[in-house]
Every structure is written in structure tokens, then in C-alpha cells.
Design an enzyme around this catalytic site. Sequence first.
Site, PDB file in Angstrom:
ATOM      1  N   LYS A 197       8.480  52.193 170.571  1.00  0.00           N
ATOM      2  CA  LYS A 197       7.105  52.020 171.096  1.00  0.00           C
ATOM      3  C   LYS A 197       6.812  53.074 172.175  1.00  0.00           C
ATOM      4  O   LYS A 197       5.694  53.601 172.239  1.00  0.00           O
ATOM      5  CB  LYS A 197       6.915  50.611 171.666  1.00  0.00           C
ATOM      6  CG  LYS A 197       7.026  49.471 170.645  1.00  0.00           C
ATOM      7  CD  LYS A 197       6.028  49.553 169.502  1.00  0.00           C
ATOM      8  CE  LYS A 197       6.059  48.286 168.638  1.00  0.00           C
ATOM      9  NZ  LYS A 197       5.381  48.454 167.343  1.00  0.00           N
TER      10      LYS A 197
HETATM   11  N1  NAP Z   1       1.256  42.901 171.099  1.00  0.00           N
HETATM   12  C1  NAP Z   1       2.449  42.343 170.977  1.00  0.00           C
HETATM   13  O1  NAP Z   1       3.014  41.871 171.954  1.00  0.00           O
HETATM   14  C2  NAP Z   1       3.117  42.253 169.641  1.00  0.00           C
HETATM   15  C3  NAP Z   1       3.834  41.099 169.313  1.00  0.00           C
HETATM   16  C4  NAP Z   1       4.479  41.050 168.084  1.00  0.00           C
HETATM   17  C5  NAP Z   1       4.402  42.136 167.194  1.00  0.00           C
HETATM   18  N2  NAP Z   1       3.690  43.239 167.553  1.00  0.00           N
HETATM   19  C6  NAP Z   1       3.647  44.396 166.645  1.00  0.00           C
HETATM   20  O2  NAP Z   1       2.891  44.036 165.504  1.00  0.00           O
HETATM   21  C7  NAP Z   1       3.331  44.813 164.395  1.00  0.00           C
HETATM   22  C8  NAP Z   1       3.606  43.985 163.144  1.00  0.00           C
HETATM   23  O3  NAP Z   1       3.517  42.642 163.348  1.00  0.00           O
HETATM   24  P1  NAP Z   1       3.078  41.659 162.188  1.00  0.00           P
HETATM   25  O4  NAP Z   1       2.952  40.339 162.815  1.00  0.00           O
HETATM   26  O5  NAP Z   1       1.944  42.237 161.435  1.00  0.00           O
HETATM   27  O6  NAP Z   1       4.377  41.646 161.232  1.00  0.00           O
HETATM   28  P2  NAP Z   1       4.463  41.661 159.658  1.00  0.00           P
HETATM   29  O7  NAP Z   1       3.338  40.907 159.041  1.00  0.00           O
HETATM   30  O8  NAP Z   1       5.866  41.241 159.378  1.00  0.00           O
HETATM   31  O9  NAP Z   1       4.314  43.221 159.286  1.00  0.00           O
HETATM   32  C9  NAP Z   1       5.316  44.156 159.561  1.00  0.00           C
HETATM   33  C10 NAP Z   1       5.245  45.230 158.515  1.00  0.00           C
HETATM   34  O10 NAP Z   1       6.241  46.215 158.805  1.00  0.00           O
HETATM   35  C11 NAP Z   1       6.726  46.651 157.553  1.00  0.00           C
HETATM   36  N3  NAP Z   1       8.034  47.287 157.609  1.00  0.00           N
HETATM   37  C12 NAP Z   1       9.166  46.873 158.225  1.00  0.00           C
HETATM   38  N4  NAP Z   1      10.183  47.706 157.924  1.00  0.00           N
HETATM   39  C13 NAP Z   1       9.666  48.659 157.095  1.00  0.00           C
HETATM   40  C14 NAP Z   1      10.212  49.789 156.420  1.00  0.00           C
HETATM   41  N5  NAP Z   1      11.512  50.093 156.505  1.00  0.00           N
HETATM   42  N6  NAP Z   1       9.393  50.538 155.648  1.00  0.00           N
HETATM   43  C15 NAP Z   1       8.093  50.246 155.500  1.00  0.00           C
HETATM   44  N7  NAP Z   1       7.523  49.172 156.106  1.00  0.00           N
HETATM   45  C16 NAP Z   1       8.301  48.395 156.882  1.00  0.00           C
HETATM   46  C17 NAP Z   1       6.855  45.354 156.763  1.00  0.00           C
HETATM   47  O11 NAP Z   1       6.984  45.711 155.394  1.00  0.00           O
HETATM   48  P3  NAP Z   1       7.186  44.633 154.209  1.00  0.00           P
HETATM   49  O12 NAP Z   1       5.802  44.100 153.961  1.00  0.00           O
HETATM   50  O13 NAP Z   1       7.727  45.417 153.104  1.00  0.00           O
HETATM   51  O14 NAP Z   1       8.122  43.584 154.748  1.00  0.00           O
HETATM   52  C18 NAP Z   1       5.538  44.692 157.119  1.00  0.00           C
HETATM   53  O15 NAP Z   1       4.528  45.103 156.228  1.00  0.00           O
HETATM   54  C19 NAP Z   1       4.594  45.516 164.827  1.00  0.00           C
HETATM   55  O16 NAP Z   1       4.295  46.855 165.098  1.00  0.00           O
HETATM   56  C20 NAP Z   1       4.996  44.776 166.072  1.00  0.00           C
HETATM   57  O17 NAP Z   1       5.750  45.557 166.960  1.00  0.00           O
HETATM   58  C21 NAP Z   1       3.038  43.311 168.730  1.00  0.00           C
END
Ligand code: NAP
Length: 224
Positions: free
Chosen positions: A152
Amino acid sequence: MAAKIAFILGAGPNVGQHVAKKFAANGYRVAVLTRSGVTTSDDYLGVKADFTDPLIVASAFKQVRDTWGDPSIVVYNASALHVAPADDAFSVPLTAFQEDLNVNVSSLYAAMQETIKGWKNLESSSKTFIFTGNLLNVAGARPALLTLGVGKAAAAHLIDGAVKSYSSQGYKFYYTDERNPDGSPVGTSPDAKAHSEVYFQLAEDPRQRPWDYTFVKLKGFTKF
Ligand SMILES: NC(=O)c1ccc[n+]([C@@H]2O[C@H](COP(=O)([O-])OP(=O)(O)OC[C@H]3O[C@@H](n4cnc5c(N)ncnc54)[C@H](OP(=O)(O)O)[C@@H]3O)[C@@H](O)[C@H]2O)c1
């Protein structure tokens, strides 16, 4: 006029899917990238890629370009973390560290390169790149989350660098960070609807707002 194109990288069930739905409901053609390539709607273009290999990113963009054209909106929502023991953060194997860095940083860099390359050939449209961040770029190290935090922090640096390099051309870049109203982190479940609304506003606004876009659900941009 041809429909505008949005490309959501990491269109998982939470933020990515809601963002995809929001742009589709507002007339965008939406391409969604996951590791399976499976889509939740026949209207979406499904793209399959694993960002542990940054060299795959160019071919993912090519698939969208060859099918519809270059996306004006790109959302990078993918992230990776190997959780470390809080009292032994450096026990994460180097290969795991590299894998996470590829997803969190090198593939992001490649996606920004591809986006900018595409924008150079794209007439009009509000050109916007949005990275889903959290507070780790400013909060200092959390040992258990080291590979995510390094990612990040580097991502924020890339977004800042892109703003400084390209804002004169009208290109917009954002690092977003949803927080609770008191400024604390939202934990493991970011609010997907709030993200989709903020992302759509950022895409539609022709001006670059603060690139480090910290926001609170139902309130919007908030400086902590
Ligand atoms: N503001 C905050 O405090 C906060 C809190 C939590 C999370 N976040 C951020 O929110 C974002 C995602 O959260 P979310 O809730 O949307 O999770 P999510 O629905 O699980 O989405 C995460 C995505 O990342 C993809 N991913 C993981 N590894 C990968 C790889 N090797 N190659 C390609 N894609 C990959 C997953 O792919 P697949 O669909 O193939 O599994 C999924 O589509 C992250 O960047 C996280 O850091 C922010």
C-alpha cells in the site's frame, strides 16, 4: 457515441462486484478481471489473470482493447497478503513476499503503464485510475500485515507520482481509503456500496480531487 469502458481488476465479491454493477448501471461497458475469469453477468467481459506474474498484465489489457477498445476507467482492487506472526514478521518466506509484492506493486505498475498507454489513443472521456487502498500507507508498520503494508505504501507512491507526471494531460489517479467516522480503519470488510458510489463520483468529475482520497461512508471525502 461508443459506450465508455470500465475495467475492474480484482472484481471479487465485495468492492469489485459493486463497482462493476455501478458502472454498468450507468451505461458503461464493464470488463472484470479475476483469477477464474468467471463473470456474474453476461453483459460483462470476463478476463482471467493471476497478478503474481506482472508480465500477464499487458495481455489482460489487450483482451479488453481487442474486444471493445481502451478503458477510460480502471479500478485496481486486487491485493495479496501472507499474514506474518506479529512477533516474527520476517519469517514470511522470501518467495511469498515476492508474490505479494507482485500483486500489490509490480502488477499495479504494469496496469498503470497499460492504462496510460491506452489513454494516449483515447479521445475525450474522463480518464480515471483508482487504486483501492487502506490506511497502511500512513499508519506505520503493522508487523502481521507487512507484505500488504509495503504494497500500500508503494502504491500510494505510484499514484502520487502519476498525478505529478500526468495531471497536465487531464489524467486522474486516486488512492482511496475508507475509514470509520472517527478515522479508525474499517477492518476486513470495506463497504462495497460506499466504494462504488465514491468511485463513480471520482470517475465522473473532470477535475483531479486530492489523490489520497480518504472517505467515510455516507459522508464522502474526509481529511484525518
Ligand atoms: N479501507 C480499508 O481499511 C480496507 C479494508 C479492507 C480491504 N481494503 C482493500 O479493499 C480491496 C479488496 O477488498 P474486497 O473486500 O473487495 O475483497 P475481494 O472481494 O476479496 O476482492 C479482492 C480481489 O483481489 C483479487 N486478487 C487477489 N489475489 C490476486 C491475484 N494473484 N491475481 C489477480 N487478482 C487477485 C481477487 O481475485 P479473485 O476474484 O480471483 O479471488 C479479488 O477479485 C483490497 O485492496 C484491500 O486492501 C481496504
